[in-house]
Design a protein around this motif. Sequence first.
Motif, PDB file in Angstrom:
ATOM      1  N   LEU A  41       0.918  -1.109   0.000  1.00  0.00           N
ATOM      2  CA  LEU A  41      -0.059   0.137   0.007  1.00  0.00           C
ATOM      3  C   LEU A  41       0.863   1.242   0.156  1.00  0.00           C
ATOM      4  O   LEU A  41       0.386   2.407   0.372  1.00  0.00           O
ATOM      5  N   SER A  42       2.087   1.203  -0.554  1.00  0.00           N
ATOM      6  CA  SER A  42       2.987   2.135  -0.154  1.00  0.00           C
ATOM      7  C   SER A  42       2.962   3.480  -1.219  1.00  0.00           C
ATOM      8  O   SER A  42       2.073   3.168  -2.055  1.00  0.00           O
ATOM      9  N   ARG A  43       3.301   4.578  -0.559  1.00  0.00           N
ATOM     10  CA  ARG A  43       3.043   5.830  -1.540  1.00  0.00           C
ATOM     11  C   ARG A  43       1.879   6.087  -2.046  1.00  0.00           C
ATOM     12  O   ARG A  43       1.384   6.276  -3.021  1.00  0.00           O
ATOM     13  N   ASN A  44       0.895   6.166  -0.820  1.00  0.00           N
ATOM     14  CA  ASN A  44      -0.447   6.705  -0.984  1.00  0.00           C
ATOM     15  C   ASN A  44      -0.747   7.639   0.090  1.00  0.00           C
ATOM     16  O   ASN A  44       0.392   8.396   0.628  1.00  0.00           O
ATOM     17  N   GLU A  45      -1.886   8.247   0.482  1.00  0.00           N
ATOM     18  CA  GLU A  45      -2.120   9.043   1.406  1.00  0.00           C
ATOM     19  C   GLU A  45      -2.946   8.327   2.564  1.00  0.00           C
ATOM     20  O   GLU A  45      -3.804   9.101   3.035  1.00  0.00           O
ATOM     21  N   LEU A  46      -2.745   7.239   2.692  1.00  0.00           N
ATOM     22  CA  LEU A  46      -3.452   6.525   3.807  1.00  0.00           C
ATOM     23  C   LEU A  46      -3.242   6.855   5.412  1.00  0.00           C
ATOM     24  O   LEU A  46      -2.206   7.187   5.657  1.00  0.00           O
ATOM     25  N   SER A  47      -4.355   7.094   5.804  1.00  0.00           N
ATOM     26  CA  SER A  47      -4.226   7.387   7.308  1.00  0.00           C
ATOM     27  C   SER A  47      -5.201   6.620   8.358  1.00  0.00           C
ATOM     28  O   SER A  47      -6.302   6.873   8.041  1.00  0.00           O
ATOM     29  N   PHE A  48      -4.668   5.703   8.935  1.00  0.00           N
ATOM     30  CA  PHE A  48      -5.388   5.015   9.886  1.00  0.00           C
ATOM     31  C   PHE A  48      -4.403   4.426  11.148  1.00  0.00           C
ATOM     32  O   PHE A  48      -3.569   4.294  10.921  1.00  0.00           O
ATOM     33  N   ASN A  49      -5.140   3.923  12.149  1.00  0.00           N
ATOM     34  CA  ASN A  49      -4.280   3.763  13.377  1.00  0.00           C
ATOM     35  C   ASN A  49      -3.995   2.080  13.299  1.00  0.00           C
ATOM     36  O   ASN A  49      -4.903   1.465  12.997  1.00  0.00           O
ATOM     37  N   LEU A  50      -2.700   1.884  13.396  1.00  0.00           N
ATOM     38  CA  LEU A  50      -2.314   0.518  13.210  1.00  0.00           C
ATOM     39  C   LEU A  50      -2.265  -0.300  14.484  1.00  0.00           C
ATOM     40  O   LEU A  50      -2.217  -1.612  14.346  1.00  0.00           O
ATOM     41  N   SER A  51      -2.339   0.436  15.595  1.00  0.00           N
ATOM     42  CA  SER A  51      -2.164  -0.358  16.911  1.00  0.00           C
ATOM     43  C   SER A  51      -3.010  -1.447  17.141  1.00  0.00           C
ATOM     44  O   SER A  51      -2.604  -2.469  17.678  1.00  0.00           O
ATOM     45  N   ASN A  52      -4.509  -1.583  16.581  1.00  0.00           N
ATOM     46  CA  ASN A  52      -5.213  -2.413  16.882  1.00  0.00           C
ATOM     47  C   ASN A  52      -5.546  -3.302  15.852  1.00  0.00           C
ATOM     48  O   ASN A  52      -6.502  -4.227  15.692  1.00  0.00           O
ATOM     49  N   VAL A  53      -4.770  -3.119  14.681  1.00  0.00           N
ATOM     50  CA  VAL A  53      -4.945  -4.018  13.501  1.00  0.00           C
ATOM     51  C   VAL A  53      -4.538  -5.572  13.662  1.00  0.00           C
ATOM     52  O   VAL A  53      -3.345  -5.585  14.277  1.00  0.00           O
ATOM     53  N   GLU A  54      -5.064  -6.348  13.327  1.00  0.00           N
ATOM     54  CA  GLU A  54      -4.937  -7.985  13.440  1.00  0.00           C
ATOM     55  C   GLU A  54      -4.470  -8.631  12.046  1.00  0.00           C
ATOM     56  O   GLU A  54      -5.004  -8.372  11.123  1.00  0.00           O
TER      57      GLU A  54
END
Length: 334
Positions: A246-259
């Motif tokens: 998913l590199s070189r986009n403008e994605l914004s989300f919290n990775l902390s709780n991703v399983e």
Amino acid sequence: MATTRMLGSTLLLILLSTVVSELCNPQDKKVLLQIKKDLNNPYLLASWNPSTDCCKWYTVTCDPKTHRINSLTIFSSVPDTNFSAQIPPSVGLLPYLETLEFHKLPKLTGPLQPAIAKLTNLKFLRISWTNLSGPVPTFLARLTNLTFLDLSFNNLTGPIPEALSQLSNLDALHLDRNHLTGSIPPSFGSFKSNPDIFLSHNNLSGPIPASLGNLNLTQVDLSRNKLVGDASALFGLNKTVQIVDLSRNELSFNLSNVEFPASLTSLDLNHNKVYGKLPVGLTALNLQYLNVSYNRLCGEIPMGGELQSFDVYSYLHNKCLCGSPLPSCTSSSL
């Protein structure tokens, strides 16, 4: 006199053996010769001699039982100066084709021919590394037997048709390295076959559809676009995804709780706006590649698994990420 008759009989036998050895369907042969003409008689089709059996021509194969042309793969590793043309509409007159390929032909131009929609037996369609232009046509959705569709490395423009999700047998979709715009169709979440999806190096925008979470993908590459928002729907403990870029986009989300699923071997999130911490669950994975650099991650890199086997470049340029292989954490960095 006897010698003359013997010579005549010999010639007749030669002619008969030639006819018998001609396995290629006459109509298919006629179509192939028209394709060669429409392509300006390129050198790479020099073996397409009207006096020989077309089942023995280079880049062509015939069905062993019916002797109908079932594969046409025209490609070149060296630019052909005579090969300057569009895809001939006559390709649509080979009804038994299961494989059609035009590959590494930089002077092949124009749009995808509507005649291709006639090839309802197609399973493998690759038109890549050409100068093909125009949109990705909706008529491709009629080729319901397709298991592989590759239109990468072209100059295609416009949006991705939602109708492509109707290709229920598709195992892989390559639309990467074009100039496609618009969003990823939400309808892609209804693919029945969970195809590998490659859409990188385009100008796609908007969010990754949450509907993609319905799929159980093996590989997905959405890199180098302008995608925004949350990508966590692609992950989950019950998934079987192995490679995610998913590199070189403008994605914004919290990775902390991703399983993350146990199947994941490669994860590339570099150059986004991902925040939070690296989940401890990453230590349980047999990761072969990881890059989370140039994001907004914080906290200590979890110890264990493969996380310390990657160099600093996999983690650099985050907000306050610390711990091996980066410098040790301090109270101010946590």
